[in-house]
Scaffold this motif. Sequence first.
Motif, mmCIF file in Angstrom:
data_model
loop_
_atom_site.group_PDB
_atom_site.id
_atom_site.type_symbol
_atom_site.label_atom_id
_atom_site.label_comp_id
_atom_site.label_asym_id
_atom_site.label_seq_id
_atom_site.Cartn_x
_atom_site.Cartn_y
_atom_site.Cartn_z
ATOM 1 N N GLN A 205 -7.994 0.711 -0.126
ATOM 2 C CA GLN A 205 -8.204 -0.529 0.612
ATOM 3 C C GLN A 205 -9.460 -0.409 1.491
ATOM 4 N N SER B 142 0.836 -1.209 0.000
ATOM 5 C CA SER B 142 0.000 0.000 0.000
ATOM 6 C C SER B 142 0.859 1.243 0.000
ATOM 7 N N ASP C 96 -5.934 -0.898 -4.610
ATOM 8 C CA ASP C 96 -5.412 -1.499 -3.388
ATOM 9 C C ASP C 96 -6.391 -2.557 -2.885
ATOM 10 N N GLU C 97 -6.115 -3.790 -3.183
ATOM 11 C CA GLU C 97 -6.959 -4.913 -2.779
ATOM 12 C C GLU C 97 -8.441 -4.644 -3.023
HETATM 13 MG MG LIG Z 1 -2.286 -2.485 2.264
#
Ligand SMILES: [Mg+2]
Lengths: 296, 348
Positions: B82, B43, B158-159
């Motif tokens: 995220q 991240s 991010d994810e």
């Molecule tokens: Mg992360």
Amino acid sequence: MRIGGPVAIRNQVYGWLLLTPAAFLLVAFTHYPAVATLAQSFFTQGTALHPSKFIEFENYRFMFDDPVFWKVFRNNAIYSSITVPTSIAFAILMAIWVNEKLPLRGLVRMAYFTPTILPMIAVANIWLFFYTPEIGLLDQILGRFGFQSPNWLGNTDTVLGCVIVLAIWKDAGFFMIFYLAALQSLPVELEEAARLEGASRWYYFRRVTFPLLMPTTLFVMINSLINSFKLIDHLFILTKGGPDNASSLLLYYIYEVAFSFLDQAYASTLTVVLLALLALLAVGQFTILDKRIHYR
Amino acid sequence: MSRIEVVSLVKEWNGTRAVDNLSFVVPEGTFTVLLGPSGCGKSTTLRMIAGLEDVTAGRVLIGGKDVTRADPAKRQVSMVFQSYALFPHLSVAENILFGLKVRKIAAAERDKRLKRVAGVVGLEDFLDRKPAQLSGGQRQRVALARAIVAEYPVCLMDEPLSNLDAKLRGEMRSEIRDLQRKLGMTMVYVTHDQTEAMSMADQVVLMKDGVCEQIGTPDDLYNRPSTAFVARFLGMPPMNVIRLACGAQGCRVAGLESDGSVTVEAGDGWLLGVRPEDIALDPSCGIPGQAIAVDYLGADSVVRIALGEQQIIARVAGHCQLGSGQPIRVSWTPAVQHLFDDQGRRVA
Ligand SMILES: [Mg+2]
Ligand SMILES: Nc1ncnc2c1ncn2[C@@H]1O[C@H](COP(=O)(O)OP(=O)(O)OP(=O)(O)O)[C@@H](O)[C@H]1O
């Protein structure tokens, strides 16, 4: 256990016994005075010679014809409608400013909060020093630049303004704490997402921060409105409501009627009106604003 | 003009390095996955590319321009956070259109794009809802839609799929991939899910403790892992990495007698990697071990085996009927062996 059995009765008695001290205090010091005030507003002020008697709405009629009441009412309306929005605006500004990463942030926060922890009487004394003619801070500064300054507190045109400035100075720091707490509960990613989209700080404030602060604003607004009606300590030090009632507020007038003119009945009448007014404002704010507020 | 170059990037927080001398290039229009265990700096790297995090040292270039110190708004990148970063007081539609309104894109164009992107992520029926009235997966899709609708050449994620169920995740995976190809976006995608990395990436950057372990295609990483860490990280179940003991008589599995010998030229303490699916179980010939446990997965079974004090995993077809403690012999052909030195670096 049967309903109404001896155990149930004992529990009931036990419960009531536990409640009694609190209930007694509450009734004696809150409910009874409130009801008594309402009742008193329908009677004349009793004296040794003339016992008080029921006169229906006579006190209220008198109030409507009382020019001082209207003057004080107008003063309070001006006072509230300026102090409330201004102190809120300052509170938000200061909160945003001290929420940033700045050096000595803790010190700055504390500096803004200081007026809040001072008693109103002390605050009034400080400002008395600012406003005093000749030796006061304002006069000295203005005098240095060659300006002739008015007698701030002795002039019917300026006195209310002076009181308003003081109230804002006192309140803004207190409300800042609420805004600061609310700001810190906003996730930083929101601002980052907006920054990536190219939103300016003002746009972000207008479209995101301010709407998300609305619950705080409602809370602060009601509090500051109530404050503007109930906090009058400074008047005792600064102006005593004068000159010519130019800085008198509703509650101060009530105090004068009750304890200087010793007319409890009329003071009760004014109190009832003040309470009704406050209730109305609070209900109005809640119902109008509540629908438009996003609660998380 | 959206090739991303990361040059010797470093990020320090009070002396500790979250990202340490990381360099990679994302060619224009390709899909790069930053892969690694939790806390390895994925991240942080992504946020430095976006400009949300100050860079301690090194440079970031987008489209050949040095943007290391540039304002995030100037970089023309969209991002999926995220934590979604949805505006809680705005409806789904307003959330998606937030950036377009900032950039004063005409209402007609906004509506067109909204319709298209809502269709892609399957949110047509939720446009009037507030984020709080959505499930986690739906929120994630709003965040995805907000990034796509910007139509910026560079997209950082991010994810973005971590909260979806397996089926939806599979669908969204191919949706994102198709979309990226169709729009020619340059994508940097963070995940700790190796399936996502393997199935989507043109290039994988595998990180560990802020350091890059290997950069390459999914194929490279799987078939030629450059460190023992990479070998252990990829594969389901991951590769067995067996410690060797080598002497004058050749190499053995550490802790075993001469019946544990393997045909490899290695130094003492080196590591031997073998994928579970390459291991054959046989009662008669091979290295002796003991079955510990069997996980039956339907098409195949995963068998845990003790070789001395080391454990390995074998994957065999069908339902393996070995009982716990039962002796078994394992073998593999030399061709499937990966060899790492005592530092974990690939030798052969
Ligand atoms: Mg992360
Ligand atoms: N603001 C910060 N201050 C100090 N340390 C930080 C900060 N943000 C992240 N770190 C540290 O930097 C390292 C990398 O964090 P990062 O968020 O990049 O991990 P990640 O790879 O994204 O992990 P995950 O898969 O769990 O999201 C972690 O060890 C973390 O503790």
